[in-house]
Design a protein around this motif. Structure first.
Motif, PDB file in Angstrom:
ATOM      1  N   HIS A  20     -26.697 -12.233  -9.763  1.00 26.64           N
ATOM      2  CA  HIS A  20     -26.251 -13.495 -10.366  1.00 26.64           C
ATOM      3  C   HIS A  20     -24.989 -14.071  -9.728  1.00 26.64           C
ATOM      4  CE1 HIS A  20     -29.261 -13.181 -13.502  1.00 26.64           C
ATOM      5  NE2 HIS A  20     -28.925 -11.916 -13.643  1.00 26.64           N
ATOM      6  N   GLY A  21     -24.421 -13.379  -8.745  1.00 29.22           N
ATOM      7  CA  GLY A  21     -23.242 -13.897  -8.057  1.00 29.22           C
ATOM      8  C   GLY A  21     -21.958 -13.789  -8.851  1.00 29.22           C
ATOM      9  N   LEU A  22     -21.933 -12.908  -9.851  1.00 30.91           N
ATOM     10  CA  LEU A  22     -20.735 -12.740 -10.689  1.00 30.91           C
ATOM     11  C   LEU A  22     -19.900 -11.580 -10.166  1.00 30.91           C
ATOM     12  CD1 LEU A  22     -22.498 -13.099 -14.141  1.00 30.91           C
ATOM     13  CD2 LEU A  22     -20.939 -14.751 -13.106  1.00 30.91           C
ATOM     14  N   PRO A  23     -18.796 -11.868  -9.495  1.00 33.48           N
ATOM     15  CA  PRO A  23     -17.958 -10.787  -8.976  1.00 33.48           C
ATOM     16  C   PRO A  23     -17.362  -9.950 -10.103  1.00 33.48           C
ATOM     17  CG  PRO A  23     -17.118 -12.941  -8.293  1.00 33.48           C
ATOM     18  CD  PRO A  23     -18.270 -13.181  -9.198  1.00 33.48           C
ATOM     19  N   ARG A  24     -17.110  -8.704  -9.789  1.00 29.97           N
ATOM     20  CA  ARG A  24     -16.584  -7.739 -10.757  1.00 29.97           C
ATOM     21  C   ARG A  24     -15.354  -8.263 -11.499  1.00 29.97           C
ATOM     22  NH1 ARG A  24     -16.926  -2.044 -10.734  1.00 29.97           N
ATOM     23  NH2 ARG A  24     -15.296  -1.107 -12.009  1.00 29.97           N
ATOM     24  N   ASP A  25     -14.382  -8.828 -10.756  1.00 35.62           N
ATOM     25  CA  ASP A  25     -13.151  -9.291 -11.399  1.00 35.62           C
ATOM     26  C   ASP A  25     -13.432 -10.401 -12.413  1.00 35.62           C
ATOM     27  OD1 ASP A  25     -13.760 -10.933  -9.173  1.00 35.62           O
ATOM     28  OD2 ASP A  25     -11.685 -11.557  -8.945  1.00 35.62           O
ATOM     29  N   LEU A  26     -14.384 -11.282 -12.107  1.00 35.44           N
ATOM     30  CA  LEU A  26     -14.735 -12.348 -13.044  1.00 35.44           C
ATOM     31  C   LEU A  26     -15.424 -11.763 -14.274  1.00 35.44           C
ATOM     32  CD1 LEU A  26     -15.022 -15.284 -13.919  1.00 35.44           C
ATOM     33  CD2 LEU A  26     -17.116 -15.389 -12.560  1.00 35.44           C
ATOM     34  N   VAL A  27     -16.355 -10.841 -14.072  1.00 34.00           N
ATOM     35  CA  VAL A  27     -17.055 -10.221 -15.202  1.00 34.00           C
ATOM     36  C   VAL A  27     -16.047  -9.536 -16.123  1.00 34.00           C
ATOM     37  CG1 VAL A  27     -18.684  -8.408 -15.880  1.00 34.00           C
ATOM     38  CG2 VAL A  27     -19.234  -9.939 -13.973  1.00 34.00           C
ATOM     39  N   LEU A  28     -15.103  -8.808 -15.547  1.00 32.72           N
ATOM     40  CA  LEU A  28     -14.119  -8.106 -16.369  1.00 32.72           C
ATOM     41  C   LEU A  28     -13.230  -9.081 -17.134  1.00 32.72           C
ATOM     42  CD1 LEU A  28     -13.222  -5.154 -13.972  1.00 32.72           C
ATOM     43  CD2 LEU A  28     -14.805  -5.174 -15.929  1.00 32.72           C
ATOM     44  N   ARG A  29     -12.906 -10.225 -16.528  1.00 33.37           N
ATOM     45  CA  ARG A  29     -12.143 -11.254 -17.250  1.00 33.37           C
ATOM     46  C   ARG A  29     -12.969 -11.842 -18.397  1.00 33.37           C
ATOM     47  NH1 ARG A  29      -7.409 -13.752 -14.690  1.00 33.37           N
ATOM     48  NH2 ARG A  29      -7.002 -12.691 -12.735  1.00 33.37           N
ATOM     49  N   LEU A  30     -14.259 -12.065 -18.135  1.00 32.35           N
ATOM     50  CA  LEU A  30     -15.128 -12.592 -19.185  1.00 32.35           C
ATOM     51  C   LEU A  30     -15.250 -11.591 -20.335  1.00 32.35           C
ATOM     52  CD1 LEU A  30     -17.962 -14.234 -17.047  1.00 32.35           C
ATOM     53  CD2 LEU A  30     -16.281 -15.421 -18.458  1.00 32.35           C
ATOM     54  N   VAL A  31     -15.347 -10.312 -20.007  1.00 22.65           N
ATOM     55  CA  VAL A  31     -15.411  -9.266 -21.041  1.00 22.65           C
ATOM     56  C   VAL A  31     -14.134  -9.302 -21.877  1.00 22.65           C
ATOM     57  CG1 VAL A  31     -15.390  -6.762 -21.426  1.00 22.65           C
ATOM     58  CG2 VAL A  31     -17.016  -7.763 -19.805  1.00 22.65           C
ATOM     59  N   ASP A  32     -12.982  -9.372 -21.212  1.00 23.48           N
ATOM     60  CA  ASP A  32     -11.709  -9.441 -21.941  1.00 23.48           C
ATOM     61  C   ASP A  32     -11.671 -10.651 -22.863  1.00 23.48           C
ATOM     62  OD1 ASP A  32     -10.787  -7.123 -20.755  1.00 23.48           O
ATOM     63  OD2 ASP A  32      -9.539  -8.165 -19.269  1.00 23.48           O
ATOM     64  N   ARG A  33     -12.130 -11.801 -22.357  1.00 21.34           N
ATOM     65  CA  ARG A  33     -12.144 -13.019 -23.165  1.00 21.34           C
ATOM     66  C   ARG A  33     -13.061 -12.874 -24.376  1.00 21.34           C
ATOM     67  NH1 ARG A  33      -8.170 -16.765 -22.546  1.00 21.34           N
ATOM     68  NH2 ARG A  33      -7.704 -16.970 -20.366  1.00 21.34           N
ATOM     69  N   LEU A  34     -14.225 -12.291 -24.150  1.00 20.21           N
ATOM     70  CA  LEU A  34     -15.165 -12.110 -25.252  1.00 20.21           C
ATOM     71  C   LEU A  34     -14.584 -11.177 -26.311  1.00 20.21           C
ATOM     72  CD1 LEU A  34     -18.468 -11.850 -23.213  1.00 20.21           C
ATOM     73  CD2 LEU A  34     -17.938 -13.603 -24.906  1.00 20.21           C
ATOM     74  N   LYS A  35     -13.958 -10.102 -25.865  1.00 14.58           N
ATOM     75  CA  LYS A  35     -13.387  -9.134 -26.796  1.00 14.58           C
ATOM     76  C   LYS A  35     -12.196  -9.720 -27.568  1.00 14.58           C
ATOM     77  CE  LYS A  35     -14.915  -4.924 -24.547  1.00 14.58           C
ATOM     78  NZ  LYS A  35     -14.516  -3.726 -23.806  1.00 14.58           N
ATOM     79  N   SER A  36     -11.458 -10.625 -26.928  1.00 16.13           N
ATOM     80  CA  SER A  36     -10.296 -11.205 -27.596  1.00 16.13           C
ATOM     81  C   SER A  36     -10.655 -12.462 -28.403  1.00 16.13           C
ATOM     82  CB  SER A  36      -9.194 -11.527 -26.571  1.00 16.13           C
ATOM     83  OG  SER A  36      -9.616 -12.585 -25.733  1.00 16.13           O
ATOM     84  N   GLY A  37     -11.932 -12.863 -28.320  1.00 13.79           N
ATOM     85  CA  GLY A  37     -12.373 -13.994 -29.125  1.00 13.79           C
ATOM     86  C   GLY A  37     -12.120 -15.351 -28.509  1.00 13.79           C
ATOM     87  N   HIS A  38     -11.855 -15.416 -27.190  1.00 10.79           N
ATOM     88  CA  HIS A  38     -11.599 -16.704 -26.532  1.00 10.79           C
ATOM     89  C   HIS A  38     -12.866 -17.372 -26.004  1.00 10.79           C
ATOM     90  CE1 HIS A  38      -7.455 -15.200 -26.456  1.00 10.79           C
ATOM     91  NE2 HIS A  38      -7.155 -16.481 -26.541  1.00 10.79           N
ATOM     92  N   GLY A  39     -14.002 -16.783 -26.245  1.00  7.43           N
ATOM     93  CA  GLY A  39     -15.243 -17.443 -25.856  1.00  7.43           C
ATOM     94  C   GLY A  39     -15.417 -17.589 -24.371  1.00  7.43           C
ATOM     95  N   GLY A  40     -15.856 -18.791 -23.927  1.00  4.34           N
ATOM     96  CA  GLY A  40     -16.286 -19.022 -22.563  1.00  4.34           C
ATOM     97  C   GLY A  40     -15.233 -19.358 -21.555  1.00  4.34           C
ATOM     98  N   ASP A  41     -13.943 -19.421 -21.921  1.00  2.11           N
ATOM     99  CA  ASP A  41     -12.933 -19.723 -20.923  1.00  2.11           C
ATOM    100  C   ASP A  41     -12.863 -18.596 -19.914  1.00  2.11           C
ATOM    101  OD1 ASP A  41     -12.382 -21.904 -22.459  1.00  2.11           O
ATOM    102  OD2 ASP A  41     -10.578 -21.065 -23.371  1.00  2.11           O
ATOM    103  N   ALA A  42     -12.709 -18.946 -18.625  1.00  2.00           N
ATOM    104  CA  ALA A  42     -12.684 -17.918 -17.575  1.00  2.00           C
ATOM    105  C   ALA A  42     -11.438 -17.102 -17.626  1.00  2.00           C
ATOM    106  CB  ALA A  42     -12.804 -18.579 -16.205  1.00  2.00           C
TER     107      ALA A  42
END
Length: 169
Positions: free
Chosen positions: A147-169
């Motif tokens: 899907h072209g999602l680099p590791r660093d971006l995925v980990l940031r998205l995981v952090d955002r999801l866990k902290s409740g910030h939704g879709g912001d990168a």
């Protein structure tokens, strides 16, 4: 040394960039220097005829631009490279003998739009993957290769999801 500066970021090659970024977004000094360096480099690379791509020099350009965007969006989710003043790009291109400022900004903007779509799609994919359990190295590699999602971006998205910030990168 010739300009009496304590750092390369205080020379005429970077002052325009650091001033522009500092005046536009609230960035800590380290991030400010990194983004100024990355954006200036990207302007030079585009001037040299490179376009964002999945391989070679184009991949380096793509990764630099996307790293800038991730860091900007961490500061301000509405930030856009379209907000950059043309004069700062012009200043860099003038050091190279002049060039098409609009072309450079268009390349930046096109890649930003592609990346914004990837982040939006990535948010959904990461959310779905997290339901299956923790993201292993194999699953992170799959997200990147498929899907072209680099590791660093995925980990940031995981952090955002866990902290409740939704879709912001």
């Amino acid at each position: 040394i010739l300009q009496g500066a304590k750092s390369v970021y205080e020379t005429d090659l970077f002052v325009a960039w650091t001033s522009e970024l500092c005046g536009r977004w609230r960035l800590d000094p380290e991030t400010l220097r990194r983004l100024a360096d990355h954006l200036r480099s990207c302007a030079v690379i585009v001037f040299d005829g490179v376009r964002p791509d999945n391989t070679g020099r184009g991949y380096v350009l793509r990764r630099l631009l996307r790293r800038v965007l991730v860091e900007l969006w961490d500061t301000d989710s509405t930030a856009s490279l379209r907000q950059l003043d043309k004069d700062v790009v012009s200043h860099t291109l003038d050091h190279l003998g002049g060039g098409n400022v609009e072309h450079v900004l268009d390349v930046f903007h096109e890649e930003e739009c592609r990346f914004r779509r990837l982040v939006d799609r990535g948010h959904t994919l990461v959310e779905r993957e997290l339901v299956r359990g923790p993201l292993t190295d194999d699953r992170l590699r799959w997200l990147h290769e498929t899907h072209g999602l680099p590791r660093d971006l995925v980990l940031r998205l995981v952090d955002r999801l866990k902290s409740g910030h939704g879709g912001d990168a």
